[in-house]
Design a protein around this motif. Structure first.
Motif, PDB file in Angstrom:
ATOM      1  N   MET A  84       0.831  -1.199   0.000  1.00 16.36           N
ATOM      2  CA  MET A  84       0.000   0.000   0.000  1.00 16.36           C
ATOM      3  C   MET A  84       0.870   1.256   0.000  1.00 16.36           C
ATOM      4  O   MET A  84       2.084   1.204   0.225  1.00 16.36           O
ATOM      5  N   ASN A  85       0.244   2.396  -0.267  1.00 13.89           N
ATOM      6  CA  ASN A  85       0.924   3.685  -0.241  1.00 13.89           C
ATOM      7  C   ASN A  85       0.313   4.526   0.876  1.00 13.89           C
ATOM      8  O   ASN A  85      -0.588   5.341   0.632  1.00 13.89           O
ATOM      9  N   PRO A  86       0.753   4.331   2.122  1.00 15.24           N
ATOM     10  CA  PRO A  86       0.104   5.005   3.242  1.00 15.24           C
ATOM     11  C   PRO A  86       0.548   6.452   3.428  1.00 15.24           C
ATOM     12  O   PRO A  86       1.696   6.811   3.134  1.00 15.24           O
ATOM     13  N   LEU A  87      -0.371   7.263   3.909  1.00 17.89           N
ATOM     14  CA  LEU A  87      -0.060   8.599   4.397  1.00 17.89           C
ATOM     15  C   LEU A  87      -0.028   8.508   5.916  1.00 17.89           C
ATOM     16  O   LEU A  87      -1.005   8.077   6.536  1.00 17.89           O
ATOM     17  N   LEU A  88       1.081   8.883   6.516  1.00 21.57           N
ATOM     18  CA  LEU A  88       1.230   8.816   7.962  1.00 21.57           C
ATOM     19  C   LEU A  88       0.830  10.145   8.587  1.00 21.57           C
ATOM     20  O   LEU A  88       1.240  11.208   8.105  1.00 21.57           O
ATOM     21  N   ILE A  89       0.041  10.085   9.643  1.00 22.20           N
ATOM     22  CA  ILE A  89      -0.413  11.305  10.318  1.00 22.20           C
ATOM     23  C   ILE A  89      -0.104  11.197  11.801  1.00 22.20           C
ATOM     24  O   ILE A  89      -0.508  10.238  12.459  1.00 22.20           O
ATOM     25  N   THR A  90       0.619  12.184  12.315  1.00 21.38           N
ATOM     26  CA  THR A  90       0.935  12.200  13.739  1.00 21.38           C
ATOM     27  C   THR A  90       0.305  13.412  14.403  1.00 21.38           C
ATOM     28  O   THR A  90       0.277  14.503  13.822  1.00 21.38           O
ATOM     29  N   VAL A  91      -0.247  13.222  15.579  1.00 15.57           N
ATOM     30  CA  VAL A  91      -0.785  14.312  16.389  1.00 15.57           C
ATOM     31  C   VAL A  91       0.233  14.565  17.492  1.00 15.57           C
ATOM     32  O   VAL A  91       0.413  13.738  18.390  1.00 15.57           O
ATOM     33  N   ILE A 117       2.295  13.764   7.797  1.00 13.76           N
ATOM     34  CA  ILE A 117       1.692  15.040   8.190  1.00 13.76           C
ATOM     35  C   ILE A 117       1.699  15.105   9.712  1.00 13.76           C
ATOM     36  O   ILE A 117       1.243  14.180  10.383  1.00 13.76           O
ATOM     37  N   SER A 118       2.226  16.209  10.252  1.00 17.31           N
ATOM     38  CA  SER A 118       2.241  16.404  11.692  1.00 17.31           C
ATOM     39  C   SER A 118       1.240  17.489  12.059  1.00 17.31           C
ATOM     40  O   SER A 118       1.302  18.599  11.538  1.00 17.31           O
ATOM     41  N   PHE A 119       0.299  17.137  12.958  1.00 18.48           N
ATOM     42  CA  PHE A 119      -0.723  18.084  13.412  1.00 18.48           C
ATOM     43  C   PHE A 119      -0.442  18.460  14.856  1.00 18.48           C
ATOM     44  O   PHE A 119      -0.227  17.596  15.704  1.00 18.48           O
ATOM     45  N   SER A 120      -0.431  19.764  15.133  1.00 16.06           N
ATOM     46  CA  SER A 120      -0.196  20.232  16.503  1.00 16.06           C
ATOM     47  C   SER A 120      -1.272  21.234  16.891  1.00 16.06           C
ATOM     48  O   SER A 120      -1.563  22.172  16.136  1.00 16.06           O
ATOM     49  N   LEU A 121      -1.870  21.035  18.067  1.00 17.70           N
ATOM     50  CA  LEU A 121      -2.734  22.062  18.632  1.00 17.70           C
ATOM     51  C   LEU A 121      -1.877  23.281  18.954  1.00 17.70           C
ATOM     52  O   LEU A 121      -0.660  23.161  19.153  1.00 17.70           O
ATOM     53  N   SER A 122      -2.486  24.458  19.021  1.00 16.31           N
ATOM     54  CA  SER A 122      -1.724  25.615  19.474  1.00 16.31           C
ATOM     55  C   SER A 122      -1.203  25.325  20.875  1.00 16.31           C
ATOM     56  O   SER A 122      -1.868  24.658  21.676  1.00 16.31           O
ATOM     57  N   VAL A 123      -0.002  25.799  21.158  1.00 11.62           N
ATOM     58  CA  VAL A 123       0.605  25.549  22.464  1.00 11.62           C
ATOM     59  C   VAL A 123      -0.267  26.138  23.569  1.00 11.62           C
ATOM     60  O   VAL A 123      -0.436  25.537  24.637  1.00 11.62           O
ATOM     61  N   LYS A 124      -0.851  27.307  23.314  1.00  9.59           N
ATOM     62  CA  LYS A 124      -1.712  27.943  24.306  1.00  9.59           C
ATOM     63  C   LYS A 124      -2.914  27.056  24.628  1.00  9.59           C
ATOM     64  O   LYS A 124      -3.265  26.864  25.802  1.00  9.59           O
ATOM     65  N   LEU A 125      -3.555  26.499  23.588  1.00 12.76           N
ATOM     66  CA  LEU A 125      -4.702  25.619  23.801  1.00 12.76           C
ATOM     67  C   LEU A 125      -4.275  24.339  24.501  1.00 12.76           C
ATOM     68  O   LEU A 125      -4.936  23.881  25.446  1.00 12.76           O
ATOM     69  N   PHE A 126      -3.168  23.761  24.057  1.00 13.20           N
ATOM     70  CA  PHE A 126      -2.689  22.526  24.672  1.00 13.20           C
ATOM     71  C   PHE A 126      -2.434  22.721  26.160  1.00 13.20           C
ATOM     72  O   PHE A 126      -2.837  21.895  26.992  1.00 13.20           O
ATOM     73  N   ARG A 127      -1.739  23.812  26.493  1.00 12.32           N
ATOM     74  CA  ARG A 127      -1.441  24.072  27.908  1.00 12.32           C
ATOM     75  C   ARG A 127      -2.730  24.229  28.711  1.00 12.32           C
ATOM     76  O   ARG A 127      -2.854  23.705  29.826  1.00 12.32           O
ATOM     77  N   LYS A 128      -3.707  24.912  28.140  1.00 13.47           N
ATOM     78  CA  LYS A 128      -4.955  25.173  28.857  1.00 13.47           C
ATOM     79  C   LYS A 128      -5.752  23.891  29.094  1.00 13.47           C
ATOM     80  O   LYS A 128      -6.190  23.615  30.215  1.00 13.47           O
TER      81      LYS A 128
END
Length: 376
Positions: A84-91, A117-128
Protein backbone atom coordinates in the motif's frame (compact mmCIF):
# COMPACT_ATOMS: atom_id res chain seq x y z
CA UNK A 1 -9.69 -4.44 45.21
CA UNK A 2 -9.05 -7.90 43.75
CA UNK A 3 -6.53 -9.06 41.17
CA UNK A 4 -6.84 -11.33 38.17
CA UNK A 5 -5.78 -14.87 39.07
CA UNK A 6 -3.81 -15.22 35.84
CA UNK A 7 -2.13 -11.82 35.50
CA UNK A 8 -1.84 -8.91 37.97
CA UNK A 9 -4.53 -6.57 36.65
CA UNK A 10 -6.89 -5.27 39.38
CA UNK A 11 -10.65 -4.97 38.99
CA UNK A 12 -10.35 -1.21 39.59
CA UNK A 13 -9.37 -0.75 35.94
CA UNK A 14 -12.26 1.24 34.42
CA UNK A 15 -14.62 -1.02 32.49
CA UNK A 16 -12.85 -4.19 33.62
CA UNK A 17 -14.68 -7.51 33.33
CA UNK A 18 -13.90 -10.47 35.60
CA UNK A 19 -15.49 -13.89 35.22
CA UNK A 20 -16.65 -16.24 37.99
CA UNK A 21 -13.16 -17.75 38.18
CA UNK A 22 -11.63 -14.38 39.00
CA UNK A 23 -9.92 -14.06 35.61
CA UNK A 24 -9.92 -10.72 33.78
CA UNK A 25 -11.36 -10.38 30.30
CA UNK A 26 -8.00 -9.38 28.85
CA UNK A 27 -6.59 -12.79 29.80
CA UNK A 28 -9.72 -14.55 28.49
CA UNK A 29 -9.48 -12.68 25.19
CA UNK A 30 -5.80 -13.54 24.89
CA UNK A 31 -6.57 -17.25 25.30
CA UNK A 32 -9.06 -17.01 22.43
CA UNK A 33 -6.13 -16.40 20.09
CA UNK A 34 -5.33 -20.12 20.13
CA UNK A 35 -8.59 -20.89 18.30
CA UNK A 36 -8.21 -18.23 15.60
CA UNK A 37 -7.14 -19.06 12.06
CA UNK A 38 -4.59 -16.26 11.68
CA UNK A 39 -3.68 -17.25 8.12
CA UNK A 40 -7.30 -16.76 7.10
CA UNK A 41 -7.40 -13.37 8.78
CA UNK A 42 -4.18 -12.29 7.06
CA UNK A 43 -5.76 -13.25 3.75
CA UNK A 44 -8.75 -11.09 4.71
CA UNK A 45 -6.37 -8.17 5.23
CA UNK A 46 -4.79 -8.75 1.81
CA UNK A 47 -8.19 -8.81 0.14
CA UNK A 48 -9.19 -5.64 1.98
CA UNK A 49 -6.02 -3.88 0.86
CA UNK A 50 -6.56 -4.99 -2.74
CA UNK A 51 -10.01 -3.38 -2.65
CA UNK A 52 -8.64 -0.05 -1.47
CA UNK A 53 -5.35 -0.05 -3.41
CA UNK A 54 -5.10 2.74 -5.98
CA UNK A 55 -3.34 2.38 -9.30
CA UNK A 56 -2.85 6.12 -9.82
CA UNK A 57 -0.26 6.39 -7.03
CA UNK A 58 -2.48 8.43 -4.70
CA UNK A 59 -2.51 7.58 -1.01
CA UNK A 60 -4.68 4.53 -0.40
CA UNK A 61 -4.69 4.45 3.41
CA UNK A 62 -4.00 6.63 6.43
CA UNK A 63 -1.97 5.37 9.40
CA UNK A 64 -2.09 7.40 12.64
CA UNK A 65 1.46 7.26 14.02
CA UNK A 66 3.63 8.55 16.84
CA UNK A 67 6.93 7.22 15.56
CA UNK A 68 6.99 4.42 18.13
CA UNK A 69 7.52 0.70 17.70
CA UNK A 70 3.86 0.07 16.85
CA UNK A 71 3.93 2.83 14.22
CA UNK A 72 6.92 1.15 12.62
CA UNK A 73 5.16 -2.22 12.69
CA UNK A 74 1.93 -0.89 11.13
CA UNK A 75 3.84 0.90 8.39
CA UNK A 76 5.93 -2.21 7.77
CA UNK A 77 2.82 -4.34 7.31
CA UNK A 78 0.92 -1.90 5.11
CA UNK A 79 3.86 -0.71 2.97
CA UNK A 80 6.23 -3.67 2.84
CA UNK A 81 3.82 -6.60 3.10
CA UNK A 82 0.58 -5.28 1.61
CA UNK A 83 2.11 -2.99 -1.02
CA UNK A 84 0.00 0.00 0.00
CA UNK A 85 0.92 3.69 -0.24
CA UNK A 86 0.10 5.01 3.24
CA UNK A 87 -0.06 8.60 4.40
CA UNK A 88 1.23 8.82 7.96
CA UNK A 89 -0.41 11.31 10.32
CA UNK A 90 0.94 12.20 13.74
CA UNK A 91 -0.78 14.31 16.39
CA UNK A 92 2.05 15.97 18.30
CA UNK A 93 2.28 17.41 21.77
CA UNK A 94 4.66 20.24 22.78
CA UNK A 95 6.28 18.43 25.71
CA UNK A 96 10.04 17.92 25.59
CA UNK A 97 10.93 15.06 23.26
CA UNK A 98 13.46 12.35 23.94
CA UNK A 99 16.35 11.96 21.52
CA UNK A 100 14.97 8.56 20.58
CA UNK A 101 11.50 10.01 19.99
CA UNK A 102 12.79 12.66 17.60
CA UNK A 103 14.94 10.13 15.78
CA UNK A 104 12.15 7.57 15.48
CA UNK A 105 9.58 9.84 13.85
CA UNK A 106 12.13 10.95 11.27
CA UNK A 107 13.25 7.36 10.77
CA UNK A 108 9.69 6.16 10.22
CA UNK A 109 9.26 8.31 7.13
CA UNK A 110 12.76 7.63 5.84
CA UNK A 111 12.88 3.87 6.45
CA UNK A 112 9.59 3.23 4.65
CA UNK A 113 9.69 6.13 2.18
CA UNK A 114 6.38 7.54 3.43
CA UNK A 115 4.98 11.06 3.63
CA UNK A 116 4.10 12.30 7.12
CA UNK A 117 1.69 15.04 8.19
CA UNK A 118 2.24 16.40 11.69
CA UNK A 119 -0.72 18.08 13.41
CA UNK A 120 -0.20 20.23 16.50
CA UNK A 121 -2.73 22.06 18.63
CA UNK A 122 -1.72 25.61 19.47
CA UNK A 123 0.60 25.55 22.46
CA UNK A 124 -1.71 27.94 24.31
CA UNK A 125 -4.70 25.62 23.80
CA UNK A 126 -2.69 22.53 24.67
CA UNK A 127 -1.44 24.07 27.91
CA UNK A 128 -4.96 25.17 28.86
CA UNK A 129 -6.73 21.86 28.20
CA UNK A 130 -3.90 19.90 29.84
CA UNK A 131 -4.14 21.95 33.02
CA UNK A 132 -7.92 21.54 33.06
CA UNK A 133 -7.62 17.79 32.52
CA UNK A 134 -5.07 17.48 35.30
CA UNK A 135 -6.77 19.70 37.88
CA UNK A 136 -10.37 18.63 37.25
CA UNK A 137 -10.09 15.02 36.09
CA UNK A 138 -6.67 13.75 37.09
CA UNK A 139 -6.26 13.01 33.39
CA UNK A 140 -4.04 15.69 31.83
CA UNK A 141 -4.06 14.43 28.26
CA UNK A 142 -7.73 13.56 27.83
CA UNK A 143 -8.12 16.24 25.14
CA UNK A 144 -5.03 15.35 23.13
CA UNK A 145 -5.70 11.60 23.38
CA UNK A 146 -9.12 12.16 21.84
CA UNK A 147 -7.42 14.16 19.06
CA UNK A 148 -5.10 11.23 18.35
CA UNK A 149 -8.16 9.31 17.12
CA UNK A 150 -10.25 12.14 15.67
CA UNK A 151 -7.67 14.12 13.68
CA UNK A 152 -6.58 11.25 11.37
CA UNK A 153 -10.25 10.54 10.56
CA UNK A 154 -10.75 14.18 9.56
CA UNK A 155 -7.65 14.23 7.39
CA UNK A 156 -8.76 11.00 5.73
CA UNK A 157 -12.17 12.48 4.95
CA UNK A 158 -10.76 15.76 3.63
CA UNK A 159 -8.20 13.97 1.46
CA UNK A 160 -10.60 11.26 0.25
CA UNK A 161 -8.70 8.33 1.75
CA UNK A 162 -11.34 5.96 3.17
CA UNK A 163 -9.09 3.29 4.75
CA UNK A 164 -7.59 4.20 8.16
CA UNK A 165 -5.35 1.70 9.96
CA UNK A 166 -5.10 1.73 13.75
CA UNK A 167 -3.04 -0.66 15.87
CA UNK A 168 -4.68 -2.67 18.62
CA UNK A 169 -8.31 -2.56 19.66
CA UNK A 170 -7.76 -1.25 23.22
CA UNK A 171 -11.20 -2.30 24.46
CA UNK A 172 -10.71 -5.92 23.36
CA UNK A 173 -6.97 -6.30 23.98
CA UNK A 174 -7.14 -4.86 27.48
CA UNK A 175 -10.39 -6.43 28.56
CA UNK A 176 -13.38 -4.09 28.52
CA UNK A 177 -15.33 -6.01 25.86
CA UNK A 178 -15.80 -9.67 25.01
CA UNK A 179 -16.02 -9.71 21.21
CA UNK A 180 -13.69 -8.27 18.60
CA UNK A 181 -14.24 -6.83 15.15
CA UNK A 182 -11.91 -5.51 12.46
CA UNK A 183 -14.09 -2.41 12.17
CA UNK A 184 -12.86 0.40 14.44
CA UNK A 185 -15.76 2.70 13.62
CA UNK A 186 -17.70 1.84 16.77
CA UNK A 187 -14.68 2.69 18.89
CA UNK A 188 -14.04 5.95 17.01
CA UNK A 189 -17.69 6.94 17.37
CA UNK A 190 -17.44 6.30 21.11
CA UNK A 191 -14.49 8.71 21.24
CA UNK A 192 -16.60 11.38 19.52
CA UNK A 193 -19.59 10.69 21.78
CA UNK A 194 -17.50 10.87 24.93
CA UNK A 195 -16.44 14.44 24.21
CA UNK A 196 -18.24 16.38 26.94
CA UNK A 197 -18.77 19.61 25.04
CA UNK A 198 -20.43 21.40 27.93
CA UNK A 199 -17.60 20.51 30.30
CA UNK A 200 -15.02 22.14 28.05
CA UNK A 201 -17.23 25.12 27.20
CA UNK A 202 -17.79 25.76 30.90
CA UNK A 203 -14.02 25.76 31.37
CA UNK A 204 -13.57 28.48 28.77
CA UNK A 205 -12.66 26.35 25.74
CA UNK A 206 -14.32 27.75 22.62
CA UNK A 207 -16.33 25.72 20.14
CA UNK A 208 -13.73 26.59 17.53
CA UNK A 209 -11.04 24.98 19.68
CA UNK A 210 -13.24 21.93 20.23
CA UNK A 211 -13.30 21.25 16.48
CA UNK A 212 -10.16 19.17 16.94
CA UNK A 213 -12.01 16.48 18.90
CA UNK A 214 -15.60 16.80 17.69
CA UNK A 215 -17.14 14.55 15.05
CA UNK A 216 -16.97 15.77 11.43
CA UNK A 217 -20.21 16.87 9.71
CA UNK A 218 -22.43 13.88 8.92
CA UNK A 219 -22.69 14.74 5.23
CA UNK A 220 -18.90 14.67 4.84
CA UNK A 221 -18.72 11.43 6.80
CA UNK A 222 -21.36 9.76 4.63
CA UNK A 223 -19.79 11.02 1.41
CA UNK A 224 -16.41 9.39 2.04
CA UNK A 225 -17.61 6.58 4.33
CA UNK A 226 -14.26 6.11 6.07
CA UNK A 227 -13.42 2.56 7.08
CA UNK A 228 -11.10 2.46 10.11
CA UNK A 229 -9.69 -0.94 11.02
CA UNK A 230 -7.76 -2.47 13.91
CA UNK A 231 -4.65 -4.32 12.80
CA UNK A 232 -4.90 -6.48 15.94
CA UNK A 233 -7.88 -8.27 14.38
CA UNK A 234 -5.79 -9.49 11.45
CA UNK A 235 -2.42 -10.07 13.15
CA UNK A 236 -2.08 -11.12 16.82
CA UNK A 237 -0.95 -8.02 18.69
CA UNK A 238 2.43 -8.37 20.38
CA UNK A 239 4.37 -5.33 21.57
CA UNK A 240 7.64 -7.27 21.89
CA UNK A 241 7.36 -8.62 18.35
CA UNK A 242 6.53 -5.13 17.07
CA UNK A 243 9.61 -3.81 18.87
CA UNK A 244 11.94 -6.38 17.33
CA UNK A 245 10.64 -5.68 13.81
CA UNK A 246 10.85 -1.92 14.40
CA UNK A 247 14.51 -2.26 15.46
CA UNK A 248 15.31 -3.90 12.14
CA UNK A 249 14.13 -0.72 10.44
CA UNK A 250 16.04 1.72 12.65
CA UNK A 251 13.82 2.22 15.69
CA UNK A 252 15.70 3.37 18.81
CA UNK A 253 14.74 2.63 22.41
CA UNK A 254 15.73 4.47 25.60
CA UNK A 255 18.31 1.94 26.78
CA UNK A 256 21.22 4.40 26.55
CA UNK A 257 19.27 7.59 27.20
CA UNK A 258 16.89 7.36 30.15
CA UNK A 259 16.12 4.74 32.77
CA UNK A 260 12.55 5.64 33.73
CA UNK A 261 11.45 5.19 37.33
CA UNK A 262 8.32 3.09 37.66
CA UNK A 263 8.66 1.46 34.24
CA UNK A 264 9.79 -2.05 33.43
CA UNK A 265 10.71 -1.54 29.77
CA UNK A 266 12.47 1.09 27.65
CA UNK A 267 10.69 0.91 24.30
CA UNK A 268 7.03 1.82 24.89
CA UNK A 269 5.56 5.35 25.13
CA UNK A 270 9.03 6.87 24.83
CA UNK A 271 8.46 9.98 22.69
CA UNK A 272 7.47 12.71 25.16
CA UNK A 273 9.13 12.98 28.56
CA UNK A 274 6.16 14.45 30.48
CA UNK A 275 3.72 11.91 29.05
CA UNK A 276 4.75 9.47 31.78
CA UNK A 277 2.92 11.65 34.32
CA UNK A 278 -0.36 11.06 32.50
CA UNK A 279 0.22 7.29 32.63
CA UNK A 280 1.20 7.34 36.31
CA UNK A 281 -1.94 9.21 37.40
CA UNK A 282 -3.87 5.95 37.12
CA UNK A 283 -2.10 4.92 40.32
CA UNK A 284 -3.77 7.25 42.86
CA UNK A 285 -7.15 6.82 41.17
CA UNK A 286 -7.17 3.09 40.46
CA UNK A 287 -4.25 1.58 42.36
CA UNK A 288 -2.16 0.52 39.37
CA UNK A 289 0.06 2.14 36.75
CA UNK A 290 2.36 1.30 33.86
CA UNK A 291 4.24 -1.55 35.51
CA UNK A 292 0.96 -3.41 36.00
CA UNK A 293 -0.04 -2.88 32.37
CA UNK A 294 3.23 -4.20 30.94
CA UNK A 295 3.73 -6.98 33.49
CA UNK A 296 0.21 -8.29 32.85
CA UNK A 297 0.84 -8.42 29.11
CA UNK A 298 4.09 -10.31 29.69
CA UNK A 299 2.33 -12.84 31.89
CA UNK A 300 -0.31 -13.43 29.20
CA UNK A 301 2.38 -14.03 26.60
CA UNK A 302 4.29 -16.35 29.01
CA UNK A 303 7.35 -14.11 29.06
CA UNK A 304 7.31 -13.90 32.87
CA UNK A 305 5.48 -15.71 35.66
CA UNK A 306 2.74 -14.15 37.76
CA UNK A 307 5.07 -14.19 40.78
CA UNK A 308 7.71 -12.26 38.83
CA UNK A 309 5.03 -9.82 37.72
CA UNK A 310 3.84 -9.27 41.29
CA UNK A 311 7.36 -8.34 42.40
CA UNK A 312 7.82 -5.93 39.49
CA UNK A 313 4.51 -4.25 40.26
CA UNK A 314 5.30 -3.80 43.94
CA UNK A 315 8.77 -2.46 43.20
CA UNK A 316 7.84 -0.07 40.38
CA UNK A 317 4.15 0.82 40.05
CA UNK A 318 4.01 3.48 42.74
CA UNK A 319 7.06 5.40 41.47
CA UNK A 320 6.59 8.58 39.48
CA UNK A 321 9.62 9.36 37.34
CA UNK A 322 11.16 12.61 38.56
CA UNK A 323 12.43 13.74 35.16
CA UNK A 324 8.94 13.32 33.71
CA UNK A 325 7.39 15.23 36.60
CA UNK A 326 9.88 18.10 36.26
CA UNK A 327 9.17 18.42 32.55
CA UNK A 328 5.42 18.34 33.24
CA UNK A 329 5.41 21.01 35.95
CA UNK A 330 7.88 23.24 34.11
CA UNK A 331 5.76 23.28 30.96
CA UNK A 332 2.51 23.90 32.84
CA UNK A 333 3.93 26.33 35.39
CA UNK A 334 3.38 24.43 38.63
CA UNK A 335 5.64 24.21 41.64
CA UNK A 336 6.29 20.76 43.09
CA UNK A 337 4.05 21.59 46.03
CA UNK A 338 1.23 22.70 43.72
CA UNK A 339 1.58 19.51 41.68
CA UNK A 340 1.30 17.24 44.71
CA UNK A 341 -1.55 19.27 46.18
CA UNK A 342 -3.53 18.61 43.00
CA UNK A 343 -2.63 14.91 43.03
CA UNK A 344 -3.71 14.71 46.67
CA UNK A 345 -7.40 15.09 45.87
CA UNK A 346 -7.36 12.10 43.48
CA UNK A 347 -6.20 9.43 45.93
CA UNK A 348 -8.93 6.82 46.06
CA UNK A 349 -9.77 6.33 49.73
CA UNK A 350 -11.57 3.07 49.03
CA UNK A 351 -8.32 1.38 48.05
CA UNK A 352 -5.68 3.56 49.74
CA UNK A 353 -5.04 4.51 53.34
CA UNK A 354 -2.73 7.19 54.69
CA UNK A 355 0.03 5.85 56.94
CA UNK A 356 2.34 8.43 58.53
CA UNK A 357 1.37 10.94 55.86
CA UNK A 358 1.95 8.58 52.94
CA UNK A 359 -0.72 6.84 50.85
CA UNK A 360 -0.48 3.04 50.77
CA UNK A 361 -2.62 0.43 49.05
CA UNK A 362 -4.85 -1.42 51.48
CA UNK A 363 -4.64 -4.60 49.42
CA UNK A 364 -1.38 -4.74 47.43
CA UNK A 365 -0.88 -7.53 44.92
CA UNK A 366 2.13 -8.84 46.86
CA UNK A 367 1.65 -8.34 50.59
CA UNK A 368 4.96 -9.95 51.60
CA UNK A 369 7.11 -7.50 49.65
CA UNK A 370 7.94 -4.30 51.51
CA UNK A 371 8.20 -1.24 49.26
CA UNK A 372 8.85 2.42 49.77
CA UNK A 373 5.91 4.55 48.66
CA UNK A 374 6.35 7.51 46.35
CA UNK A 375 8.23 10.24 48.23
CA UNK A 376 6.43 13.57 48.50
Amino acid sequence: MRYCKKCVMPDTRPGSIFDERGICQACTNYEKRKKINWKKRLDELRNLCNRYKRKNGYYDCVIPVSGGKDSHFLTYIMKEKMGMNPLLITVADPFTKTKAGKSNLFNLGEAFDCDIISFSLSVKLFRKVTKIGFEELGEPLRFIEAAIYTIPIKFAINMNIPLIVYGEDPAYEYGTKTEESPNALEYINSVFKNVDVNFWLNKGITRKALNAIMAPPKDEFQKIKPYPIFMSYYIPWDGNRNYLIAKRYGFKDLAHEWKREGNIEDFDQIDSIAYIVHLWLKYPKFGFARATDIASRRVRSSRITREEAKKLVMERDHKLDQRAMEDFIQFLGYTRREFWDIVEKFWNKEIFEKVNGVWRLKNPVYKNLVTTPQDF
